[in-house]
Design a protein around this motif. Sequence first.
Motif, short mmCIF file in Angstrom:
data_model
loop_
_atom_site.label_atom_id
_atom_site.label_comp_id
_atom_site.label_asym_id
_atom_site.label_seq_id
_atom_site.Cartn_x
_atom_site.Cartn_y
_atom_site.Cartn_z
N SER A 110 0.83 -1.21 0.00
CA SER A 110 0.00 0.00 0.00
C SER A 110 0.86 1.26 0.00
CB SER A 110 -0.93 0.01 1.21
OG SER A 110 -1.86 -1.06 1.14
N LEU A 113 2.34 1.74 -3.48
CA LEU A 113 1.36 2.22 -4.45
C LEU A 113 0.97 3.68 -4.17
CD1 LEU A 113 -0.89 -0.92 -4.92
CD2 LEU A 113 0.49 0.22 -6.66
N ARG A 114 0.91 4.07 -2.91
CA ARG A 114 0.64 5.47 -2.59
C ARG A 114 1.76 6.36 -3.13
NH1 ARG A 114 -0.13 3.55 2.94
NH2 ARG A 114 -2.27 2.77 3.12
N ARG A 117 1.44 6.66 -6.82
CA ARG A 117 0.36 7.59 -7.19
C ARG A 117 0.77 9.04 -6.99
NH1 ARG A 117 -5.11 6.22 -4.35
NH2 ARG A 117 -3.90 6.83 -2.53
N VAL A 125 -0.40 4.13 -11.40
CA VAL A 125 -1.01 3.04 -10.62
C VAL A 125 -1.73 2.07 -11.55
CG1 VAL A 125 -2.73 2.47 -8.86
CG2 VAL A 125 -1.24 4.44 -8.55
N PHE A 128 0.74 -0.10 -13.41
CA PHE A 128 1.26 -1.17 -12.56
C PHE A 128 0.24 -2.28 -12.39
CE2 PHE A 128 1.25 -3.13 -8.36
CZ PHE A 128 2.50 -3.74 -8.36
N ALA A 129 -1.03 -1.90 -12.17
CA ALA A 129 -2.09 -2.91 -12.00
C ALA A 129 -2.22 -3.76 -13.26
CB ALA A 129 -3.41 -2.22 -11.68
N PHE A 205 -6.95 0.35 -3.58
CA PHE A 205 -6.59 0.54 -4.99
C PHE A 205 -7.42 -0.41 -5.86
CE2 PHE A 205 -2.91 1.84 -2.52
CZ PHE A 205 -2.58 3.07 -3.10
#
Length: 257
Positions: A110, A113-114, A117, A125, A128-129, A205
Amino acid sequence: MTRSAEVATVAPAGRAVTTPASEGRTRDAVVRLAQESGPLTAAAFAERLELSAAAIRRHLDALVVDGIFVDVEPRVSALHPRGRGRPARAYQLTDAGRASFGHAYDDLASTALRYLRETGGERAVAAFADHRAHTLAARIDARLTTAATAGGPTAEDDLAGQRERASLVAAALTDEGYAAKATPAGHGTQICQHHCPVAHVAAEFPELCEAETRALADLLGTNVQRLATIAHGDGVCTTHIPHGSQIPQDTVTAEQP
Protein backbone atom coordinates in the motif's frame (compact mmCIF):
# COMPACT_ATOMS: atom_id res chain seq x y z
CA MET A 1 -3.13 -10.89 19.67
CA THR A 2 -3.34 -11.12 23.44
CA ARG A 3 -1.09 -13.83 24.81
CA SER A 4 -1.60 -15.17 28.31
CA ALA A 5 -1.38 -18.36 30.24
CA GLU A 6 -4.42 -20.54 30.78
CA VAL A 7 -7.16 -18.94 32.86
CA ALA A 8 -9.45 -21.22 34.83
CA THR A 9 -12.27 -20.86 37.29
CA VAL A 10 -12.69 -23.18 40.23
CA ALA A 11 -15.81 -25.28 40.60
CA PRO A 12 -17.37 -25.74 44.06
CA ALA A 13 -15.71 -29.12 44.40
CA GLY A 14 -12.31 -27.54 43.79
CA ARG A 15 -11.98 -28.78 40.21
CA ALA A 16 -10.50 -26.29 37.70
CA VAL A 17 -12.85 -25.49 34.86
CA THR A 18 -11.36 -24.10 31.65
CA THR A 19 -13.52 -21.73 29.62
CA PRO A 20 -13.51 -21.64 25.77
CA ALA A 21 -12.03 -18.13 25.85
CA SER A 22 -9.15 -19.26 28.03
CA GLU A 23 -8.56 -22.23 25.73
CA GLY A 24 -7.98 -19.83 22.85
CA ARG A 25 -5.69 -17.60 24.89
CA THR A 26 -3.65 -20.57 26.04
CA ARG A 27 -3.29 -21.86 22.49
CA ASP A 28 -2.11 -18.41 21.42
CA ALA A 29 0.44 -18.47 24.23
CA VAL A 30 1.71 -21.89 23.11
CA VAL A 31 2.12 -20.71 19.52
CA ARG A 32 3.84 -17.49 20.61
CA LEU A 33 6.28 -19.40 22.81
CA ALA A 34 7.18 -21.69 19.90
CA GLN A 35 7.85 -18.66 17.72
CA GLU A 36 10.09 -17.06 20.33
CA SER A 37 11.93 -20.18 21.52
CA GLY A 38 11.95 -22.63 18.61
CA PRO A 39 11.13 -26.35 18.98
CA LEU A 40 10.22 -27.37 22.53
CA THR A 41 9.09 -30.59 24.17
CA ALA A 42 5.70 -30.90 25.80
CA ALA A 43 7.41 -30.84 29.20
CA ALA A 44 9.18 -27.57 28.33
CA PHE A 45 5.92 -25.97 27.18
CA ALA A 46 4.19 -27.10 30.36
CA GLU A 47 6.97 -25.77 32.59
CA ARG A 48 7.24 -22.36 30.94
CA LEU A 49 3.50 -21.80 30.73
CA GLU A 50 2.82 -23.37 34.14
CA LEU A 51 0.34 -25.86 32.74
CA SER A 52 -0.30 -29.49 33.55
CA ALA A 53 1.08 -32.18 31.23
CA ALA A 54 -2.44 -33.22 30.25
CA ALA A 55 -3.46 -29.64 29.40
CA ILE A 56 -0.42 -28.89 27.27
CA ARG A 57 -0.69 -32.16 25.36
CA ARG A 58 -4.31 -31.41 24.56
CA HIS A 59 -3.30 -28.09 23.03
CA LEU A 60 -0.30 -29.53 21.20
CA ASP A 61 -2.37 -32.34 19.69
CA ALA A 62 -4.96 -29.84 18.47
CA LEU A 63 -2.29 -27.59 16.96
CA VAL A 64 -0.74 -30.55 15.12
CA VAL A 65 -4.16 -31.51 13.71
CA ASP A 66 -4.70 -27.89 12.61
CA GLY A 67 -1.37 -27.89 10.78
CA ILE A 68 0.12 -25.17 13.01
CA PHE A 69 2.65 -27.47 14.70
CA VAL A 70 4.61 -30.51 13.60
CA ASP A 71 6.37 -32.89 15.95
CA VAL A 72 10.07 -33.43 15.29
CA GLU A 73 13.09 -35.12 16.82
CA PRO A 74 14.65 -32.82 19.44
CA ARG A 75 17.96 -31.27 18.50
CA VAL A 76 21.06 -32.90 19.96
CA SER A 77 24.22 -30.93 20.75
CA ALA A 78 27.11 -30.87 23.20
CA LEU A 79 24.97 -28.78 25.52
CA HIS A 80 21.93 -31.02 25.04
CA PRO A 81 23.19 -34.59 24.54
CA ARG A 82 20.77 -37.41 23.83
CA GLY A 83 19.81 -39.18 27.03
CA ARG A 84 18.89 -42.79 27.59
CA GLY A 85 15.61 -44.20 26.39
CA ARG A 86 13.26 -42.90 23.77
CA PRO A 87 13.72 -39.14 23.28
CA ALA A 88 10.76 -36.88 23.92
CA ARG A 89 9.23 -35.34 20.83
CA ALA A 90 9.63 -31.64 20.21
CA TYR A 91 7.07 -29.38 18.56
CA GLN A 92 7.83 -26.61 16.11
CA LEU A 93 5.82 -24.22 13.95
CA THR A 94 4.96 -25.18 10.38
CA ASP A 95 5.00 -22.64 7.53
CA ALA A 96 1.27 -22.19 8.07
CA GLY A 97 1.88 -21.57 11.76
CA ARG A 98 4.48 -18.89 11.05
CA ALA A 99 2.16 -17.27 8.51
CA SER A 100 -0.54 -16.99 11.18
CA PHE A 101 1.45 -14.16 12.77
CA GLY A 102 1.01 -12.08 9.64
CA HIS A 103 3.48 -9.94 7.76
CA ALA A 104 3.87 -6.29 6.83
CA TYR A 105 3.55 -7.09 3.11
CA ASP A 106 0.13 -5.43 2.78
CA ASP A 107 1.38 -2.24 4.43
CA LEU A 108 4.49 -2.26 2.26
CA ALA A 109 2.47 -2.74 -0.95
CA SER A 110 0.00 0.00 0.00
CA THR A 111 2.83 2.38 0.85
CA ALA A 112 4.55 1.65 -2.47
CA LEU A 113 1.36 2.22 -4.45
CA ARG A 114 0.64 5.47 -2.59
CA TYR A 115 4.14 6.67 -3.45
CA LEU A 116 3.61 5.62 -7.07
CA ARG A 117 0.36 7.59 -7.19
CA GLU A 118 1.95 10.66 -5.64
CA THR A 119 4.93 10.64 -7.99
CA GLY A 120 3.41 9.26 -11.19
CA GLY A 121 -0.30 9.92 -10.84
CA GLU A 122 -3.27 7.63 -11.32
CA ARG A 123 -1.98 6.47 -14.72
CA ALA A 124 1.12 5.03 -13.06
CA VAL A 125 -1.01 3.04 -10.62
CA ALA A 126 -3.21 1.76 -13.47
CA ALA A 127 -0.13 0.79 -15.51
CA PHE A 128 1.26 -1.17 -12.56
CA ALA A 129 -2.09 -2.91 -12.00
CA ASP A 130 -2.23 -3.87 -15.70
CA HIS A 131 1.33 -5.20 -15.60
CA ARG A 132 0.60 -7.31 -12.52
CA ALA A 133 -2.64 -8.67 -13.99
CA HIS A 134 -1.07 -9.53 -17.34
CA THR A 135 1.85 -11.24 -15.60
CA LEU A 136 -0.65 -13.36 -13.67
CA ALA A 137 -2.60 -14.13 -16.85
CA ALA A 138 0.59 -15.09 -18.67
CA ARG A 139 1.48 -17.60 -15.95
CA ILE A 140 -2.00 -19.09 -16.11
CA ASP A 141 -1.92 -19.27 -19.92
CA ALA A 142 1.45 -21.02 -19.77
CA ARG A 143 -0.01 -23.63 -17.42
CA LEU A 144 -2.94 -24.23 -19.77
CA THR A 145 -0.57 -24.62 -22.70
CA THR A 146 1.61 -27.04 -20.75
CA ALA A 147 -1.43 -29.12 -19.77
CA ALA A 148 -2.60 -29.28 -23.39
CA THR A 149 0.89 -30.22 -24.61
CA ALA A 150 1.08 -32.98 -22.01
CA GLY A 151 -2.11 -34.51 -23.38
CA GLY A 152 -4.46 -32.98 -20.83
CA PRO A 153 -7.95 -31.70 -21.59
CA THR A 154 -8.25 -28.97 -24.22
CA ALA A 155 -11.04 -26.44 -24.54
CA GLU A 156 -12.92 -26.08 -27.81
CA ASP A 157 -15.04 -23.12 -28.94
CA ASP A 158 -18.40 -24.76 -28.22
CA LEU A 159 -20.29 -24.25 -24.94
CA ALA A 160 -18.80 -27.33 -23.28
CA GLY A 161 -15.31 -26.31 -24.37
CA GLN A 162 -15.71 -22.75 -23.08
CA ARG A 163 -16.88 -24.04 -19.72
CA GLU A 164 -13.97 -26.44 -19.65
CA ARG A 165 -11.51 -23.61 -20.24
CA ALA A 166 -13.13 -21.58 -17.47
CA SER A 167 -12.67 -24.57 -15.15
CA LEU A 168 -9.02 -24.85 -16.15
CA VAL A 169 -8.52 -21.14 -15.45
CA ALA A 170 -10.18 -21.55 -12.03
CA ALA A 171 -7.83 -24.43 -11.22
CA ALA A 172 -4.84 -22.32 -12.25
CA LEU A 173 -6.11 -19.43 -10.11
CA THR A 174 -6.31 -21.84 -7.17
CA ASP A 175 -2.65 -22.70 -7.71
CA GLU A 176 -1.95 -18.96 -7.55
CA GLY A 177 -3.62 -18.74 -4.13
CA TYR A 178 -7.13 -17.62 -5.10
CA ALA A 179 -9.05 -20.76 -3.99
CA ALA A 180 -11.19 -20.51 -7.13
CA LYS A 181 -13.97 -22.73 -8.43
CA ALA A 182 -15.96 -22.60 -11.69
CA THR A 183 -19.67 -23.42 -11.73
CA PRO A 184 -22.21 -23.33 -14.63
CA ALA A 185 -24.51 -20.30 -14.58
CA GLY A 186 -27.17 -20.35 -17.28
CA HIS A 187 -25.44 -20.00 -20.65
CA GLY A 188 -22.23 -19.00 -18.95
CA THR A 189 -19.91 -19.84 -16.08
CA GLN A 190 -19.10 -18.13 -12.82
CA ILE A 191 -15.62 -18.25 -11.34
CA CYS A 192 -15.78 -17.74 -7.57
CA GLN A 193 -12.51 -16.86 -5.83
CA HIS A 194 -12.81 -17.59 -2.12
CA HIS A 195 -9.51 -15.91 -1.31
CA CYS A 196 -7.71 -12.86 -2.67
CA PRO A 197 -3.98 -12.47 -1.94
CA VAL A 198 -4.20 -8.69 -2.41
CA ALA A 199 -7.64 -8.00 -0.92
CA HIS A 200 -6.47 -5.46 1.68
CA VAL A 201 -4.46 -3.51 -0.87
CA ALA A 202 -7.20 -3.71 -3.51
CA ALA A 203 -9.66 -2.17 -1.06
CA GLU A 204 -7.66 1.06 -1.38
CA PHE A 205 -6.59 0.54 -4.99
CA PRO A 206 -9.53 -0.88 -6.99
CA GLU A 207 -7.35 -0.63 -10.10
CA LEU A 208 -5.97 -4.04 -9.11
CA CYS A 209 -9.42 -5.66 -9.37
CA GLU A 210 -10.27 -3.82 -12.58
CA ALA A 211 -7.03 -4.88 -14.27
CA GLU A 212 -7.52 -8.46 -13.11
CA THR A 213 -10.98 -8.51 -14.69
CA ARG A 214 -9.63 -7.24 -18.01
CA ALA A 215 -6.84 -9.81 -17.92
CA LEU A 216 -9.37 -12.61 -17.36
CA ALA A 217 -11.34 -11.35 -20.36
CA ASP A 218 -8.20 -11.49 -22.50
CA LEU A 219 -7.33 -14.94 -21.19
CA LEU A 220 -10.79 -16.35 -21.84
CA GLY A 221 -11.32 -14.49 -25.10
CA THR A 222 -14.70 -13.10 -24.06
CA ASN A 223 -16.20 -10.19 -22.16
CA VAL A 224 -16.53 -10.93 -18.45
CA GLN A 225 -18.35 -9.16 -15.62
CA ARG A 226 -17.10 -8.89 -12.05
CA LEU A 227 -20.18 -9.26 -9.85
CA ALA A 228 -18.57 -9.13 -6.40
CA THR A 229 -15.14 -8.67 -4.82
CA ILE A 230 -13.66 -9.52 -1.45
CA ALA A 231 -11.90 -6.14 -1.50
CA HIS A 232 -15.30 -4.41 -1.43
CA GLY A 233 -16.56 -6.49 1.47
CA ASP A 234 -18.21 -9.37 -0.37
CA GLY A 235 -17.66 -12.93 0.77
CA VAL A 236 -16.10 -14.02 -2.53
CA CYS A 237 -14.85 -12.51 -5.79
CA THR A 238 -17.38 -13.58 -8.43
CA THR A 239 -16.74 -13.23 -12.14
CA HIS A 240 -19.46 -14.06 -14.68
CA ILE A 241 -18.30 -15.43 -18.04
CA PRO A 242 -20.97 -15.40 -20.75
CA HIS A 243 -20.34 -18.06 -23.39
CA GLY A 244 -20.82 -17.65 -27.10
CA SER A 245 -19.69 -13.99 -27.13
CA GLN A 246 -16.08 -14.36 -28.22
CA ILE A 247 -14.07 -11.16 -28.73
CA PRO A 248 -11.18 -10.83 -31.19
CA GLN A 249 -7.70 -10.75 -29.73
CA ASP A 250 -6.97 -7.30 -31.21
CA THR A 251 -9.60 -5.68 -28.98
CA VAL A 252 -7.73 -6.21 -25.73
CA THR A 253 -9.01 -3.72 -23.17
CA ALA A 254 -5.88 -3.56 -21.02
CA GLU A 255 -2.50 -2.35 -22.14
CA GLN A 256 -0.01 -5.15 -22.69
CA PRO A 257 3.05 -4.94 -20.40
